[in-house]
Design an enzyme around this catalytic site. Structure first.
Site, PDB file in Angstrom:
ATOM      1  N   HIS A   1     110.798  54.794  33.876  1.00 55.96           N
ATOM      2  CA  HIS A   1     111.570  55.201  35.039  1.00 55.96           C
ATOM      3  C   HIS A   1     112.985  55.671  34.673  1.00 55.96           C
ATOM      4  O   HIS A   1     113.691  55.023  33.912  1.00 55.96           O
ATOM      5  CB  HIS A   1     111.667  54.048  36.026  1.00 55.96           C
ATOM      6  CG  HIS A   1     110.334  53.621  36.561  1.00 55.96           C
ATOM      7  ND1 HIS A   1     109.416  54.506  37.061  1.00 55.96           N
ATOM      8  CD2 HIS A   1     109.771  52.387  36.680  1.00 55.96           C
ATOM      9  CE1 HIS A   1     108.336  53.846  37.471  1.00 55.96           C
ATOM     10  NE2 HIS A   1     108.527  52.562  37.243  1.00 55.96           N
TER      11      HIS A   1
ATOM     12  N   ASP B   1     105.189  52.668  31.886  1.00 59.52           N
ATOM     13  CA  ASP B   1     106.084  52.946  33.001  1.00 59.52           C
ATOM     14  C   ASP B   1     107.384  53.417  32.360  1.00 59.52           C
ATOM     15  O   ASP B   1     107.841  52.812  31.386  1.00 59.52           O
ATOM     16  CB  ASP B   1     106.323  51.662  33.805  1.00 59.52           C
ATOM     17  CG  ASP B   1     105.725  51.706  35.191  1.00 59.52           C
ATOM     18  OD1 ASP B   1     104.785  52.485  35.406  1.00 59.52           O
ATOM     19  OD2 ASP B   1     106.192  50.940  36.050  1.00 59.52           O
TER      20      ASP B   1
ATOM     21  N   HIS C   1     110.787  53.768  44.827  1.00 59.75           N
ATOM     22  CA  HIS C   1     109.958  52.837  44.058  1.00 59.75           C
ATOM     23  C   HIS C   1     110.745  51.572  43.701  1.00 59.75           C
ATOM     24  O   HIS C   1     110.177  50.498  43.569  1.00 59.75           O
ATOM     25  CB  HIS C   1     109.460  53.543  42.788  1.00 59.75           C
ATOM     26  CG  HIS C   1     108.500  52.751  41.967  1.00 59.75           C
ATOM     27  ND1 HIS C   1     107.285  52.303  42.448  1.00 59.75           N
ATOM     28  CD2 HIS C   1     108.559  52.329  40.676  1.00 59.75           C
ATOM     29  CE1 HIS C   1     106.645  51.644  41.499  1.00 59.75           C
ATOM     30  NE2 HIS C   1     107.398  51.634  40.412  1.00 59.75           N
TER      31      HIS C   1
ATOM     32  N   HIS D   1     112.670  48.095  36.960  1.00 57.56           N
ATOM     33  CA  HIS D   1     111.859  47.721  35.804  1.00 57.56           C
ATOM     34  C   HIS D   1     111.591  48.950  34.953  1.00 57.56           C
ATOM     35  O   HIS D   1     111.594  50.075  35.445  1.00 57.56           O
ATOM     36  CB  HIS D   1     110.527  47.087  36.249  1.00 57.56           C
ATOM     37  CG  HIS D   1     109.683  48.012  37.072  1.00 57.56           C
ATOM     38  ND1 HIS D   1     109.868  48.161  38.441  1.00 57.56           N
ATOM     39  CD2 HIS D   1     108.666  48.846  36.738  1.00 57.56           C
ATOM     40  CE1 HIS D   1     108.997  49.048  38.900  1.00 57.56           C
ATOM     41  NE2 HIS D   1     108.261  49.483  37.888  1.00 57.56           N
TER      42      HIS D   1
ATOM     43  N   ASP E   1     100.515  49.806  30.024  1.00 58.38           N
ATOM     44  CA  ASP E   1     101.804  49.214  30.416  1.00 58.38           C
ATOM     45  C   ASP E   1     102.069  47.802  29.878  1.00 58.38           C
ATOM     46  O   ASP E   1     102.562  46.933  30.606  1.00 58.38           O
ATOM     47  CB  ASP E   1     101.919  49.186  31.942  1.00 58.38           C
ATOM     48  CG  ASP E   1     101.919  50.569  32.567  1.00 58.38           C
ATOM     49  OD1 ASP E   1     101.786  51.561  31.833  1.00 58.38           O
ATOM     50  OD2 ASP E   1     102.034  50.658  33.809  1.00 58.38           O
TER      51      ASP E   1
ATOM     52  N   LYS F   1     104.969  57.666  32.438  1.00 59.48           N
ATOM     53  CA  LYS F   1     104.739  57.967  33.844  1.00 59.48           C
ATOM     54  C   LYS F   1     105.864  57.406  34.701  1.00 59.48           C
ATOM     55  O   LYS F   1     106.476  56.393  34.355  1.00 59.48           O
ATOM     56  CB  LYS F   1     103.394  57.404  34.305  1.00 59.48           C
ATOM     57  CG  LYS F   1     103.248  55.902  34.126  1.00 59.48           C
ATOM     58  CD  LYS F   1     101.824  55.445  34.413  1.00 59.48           C
ATOM     59  CE  LYS F   1     101.619  53.986  34.132  1.00 59.48           C
ATOM     60  NZ  LYS F   1     102.312  53.084  35.024  1.00 59.48           N
TER      61      LYS F   1
ATOM     62  N   CYS G   1      98.451  48.851  37.959  1.00 60.06           N
ATOM     63  CA  CYS G   1      98.337  50.023  37.082  1.00 60.06           C
ATOM     64  C   CYS G   1      97.003  50.097  36.336  1.00 60.06           C
ATOM     65  O   CYS G   1      96.504  51.192  36.094  1.00 60.06           O
ATOM     66  CB  CYS G   1      99.525  50.082  36.127  1.00 60.06           C
ATOM     67  SG  CYS G   1     101.073  50.370  37.025  1.00 60.06           S
TER      68      CYS G   1
END
Length: 193
Positions: free
Chosen positions: A53, A51, A59, A73, A9, A98, A140
């Site tokens: 999203h 990450d 979250h 984010h 990340d 993810k 993470c």
């Protein structure tokens, strides 16, 4: 057997100037790049996690509590979701995304573009040892390291190339990783205000 570097990340939103910035993140990005340039043959494989999203539900919090929910984010399609420009990605063979529709901290919850998960990707290439670097040590990186050990990989975290959010959560993370048999080398970057 083979070894792999997992870069966790190292994205714009987790570095200085990002929506969920971790102090020292840009330095970690540059440090990883320097290590890869200096030791290009140290690892048989190099992968990265992101990450990623779309709509991760609870979250994202408004307001965020910074425990269970966070500011927006790494939203897919935004500059914040991209790798930091100081991270050289030329050696990265696969990226594991993810958290599209739920919170996801571990890279082992992610998948490559073809749907393959990280554990399967590593095993298909005979990897038995992994080194981890990235952001954030206490979130993470910790989750990915714990899952790597749980999956049976000999796991080392190169702490000098990680950045942590806070001393309290870092201490919890270091104890958890130690308890899981994760080897830790060096000292994490941690800067408090």
């Amino acid at each position: 057997m083979a070894n792999a570097l997992i870069i966790v990340d190292v994205q714009n939103d987790f570095c200085e100037g990002g929506s969920l910035a971790v102090a020292g993140g840009a330095g970690v990005a540059a440090g990883i790049s320097r290590l890869l340039a200096a030791e290009p043959d140290r690892w048989d494989h190099v992968v990265a996690t992101k990450d990623y999203h779309v709509d991760p539900g609870a979250h994202f919090g408004d307001p965020p509590d910074y425990v269970e929910c966070w500011p927006r984010h790494c939203v897919v399609g935004t500059p914040g979701s991209e790798f930091h420009p100081d991270l050289e990605t030329g050696q990265v063979e696969a990226i594991f995304h993810k958290g599209e529709y739920a919170a996801a901290y571990s890279g082992f919850e992610g998948h490559a573009d073809d749907g393959e998960c990280l554990a399967d990707w590593l095993r298909a290439r005979g990897v038995d040892r992994v080194d981890l670097v990235g952001i954030a040590t206490d979130h993470c990186v910790r989750a990915t390291a714990l899952d790597a050990a749980r999956e049976g990989f000999d796991t080392t975290v190169l702490l000098d190339l990680t950045a942590a959010v806070a001393p309290e959560t870092l201490d919890v993370a270091l104890r958890a990783m130690d308890g899981a048999g994760v080897t830790m080398v060096g000292e994490p970057v941690i800067r408090t205000a």
